[in-house]
Scaffold this active site. Structure first.
Site: not given
Length: 245
Positions: A113-115
């Site tokens: 999952l992205d930041y």
């Protein structure tokens, strides 16, 4: 013949044992074997596909590998964490949310999952299951809730349903719909694993994603997991995951 069958059933692939010990996934284990980092009963083994007795002593750079208890963790990821084991920029990782005092085994995120993306993230030391869940051919579905900077046009919603050609090829979701009658809120079901795929889909159409939350992973939800918290999956939940792949 019975003795032979019993012996064969007591053998295990070397890369599987390495994976089961929590060192890495099977593919990376094959690379370690080929590089000469793995020894079995004191003898370096470099042939991929080697089978060994289950009670053999396997070492990685001289350190004995021990079979670990299988761990399956479901985390509700907050913003501001990276889904890597460690970050060269010194940012917080999802492993910081768990802590070794709660899980001594070395677990790995399944996918990323992205930041700035929140929601469900599965972590495990079961390398074989992680590989299968991540493979797009197994079509393990993820459900996302996106909030856009403006109301989506119906023609763009239809374009997402049909599939879009991005710089790395076709981007197609399984389902897409407006949430709760609000055209700035979009629900998407997808099994593709391309990097930042949902954000890139909306960016391609001229929208900015304000928030992106993964609310479902296969049959799992974050209904009873507060943001930043996690749970160990129950045996029946793990069995259902394995049945999918």
């Amino acid at each position: 013949m019975e003795d032979c069958s019993a012996y064969l059933s007591s053998l295990i692939r070397l890369n599987k044992l390495i994976s089961n010990a929590g060192l890495c996934a099977r593919r990376e284990a094959d690379q370690l074997i080929e590089s000469g980092c793995i020894a079995v009963n004191g003898v370096v083994v470099q042939r991929v596909g080697t089978k060994i007795p289950i009670d053999a002593v396997v070492t990685y750079k001289g350190v004995v590998l021990h079979l670990e208890k299988r761990r399956y963790i479901l985390l509700n990821k907050p913003r501001g964490y990276v889904t890597t084991m460690q970050d060269p920029e010194g940012r917080k990782t999802v492993l910081d949310l768990i802590g070794k005092q709660h899980c001594a085994e070395r677990v790995y995120p399944v996918g990323r999952l992205d930041y700035d993306t929140t929601g469900l993230l599965l972590l495990t030391n079961d390398g074989e299951l992680a590989r299968k869940l991540s493979h797009p051919a197994n079509k393990v579905q993820k459900l996302y809730h996106a909030v856009l900077d403006r109301a989506i046009q119906m023609k763009h919603l239809d374009a997402i349903r049909q599939g879009l050609i991005l710089e790395d090829g076709l981007a197609k979701v399984d389902q897409v719909a407006i949430v709760a009658g609000d055209p700035t809120q979009i629900g998407l079901a997808i099994h593709m694993g391309k990097n930042r795929i949902i954000r890139r889909i909306f960016s391609h159409l001229g929208y900015l994603v304000h928030t992106l939350d993964r609310v479902g992973y296969a049959h799992l939800t974050k209904q009873h997991i507060p943001r930043g918290k996690w749970i160990f999956l129950k045996d029946q939940e793990v069995r259902k995951l394995k049945s999918l792949v």
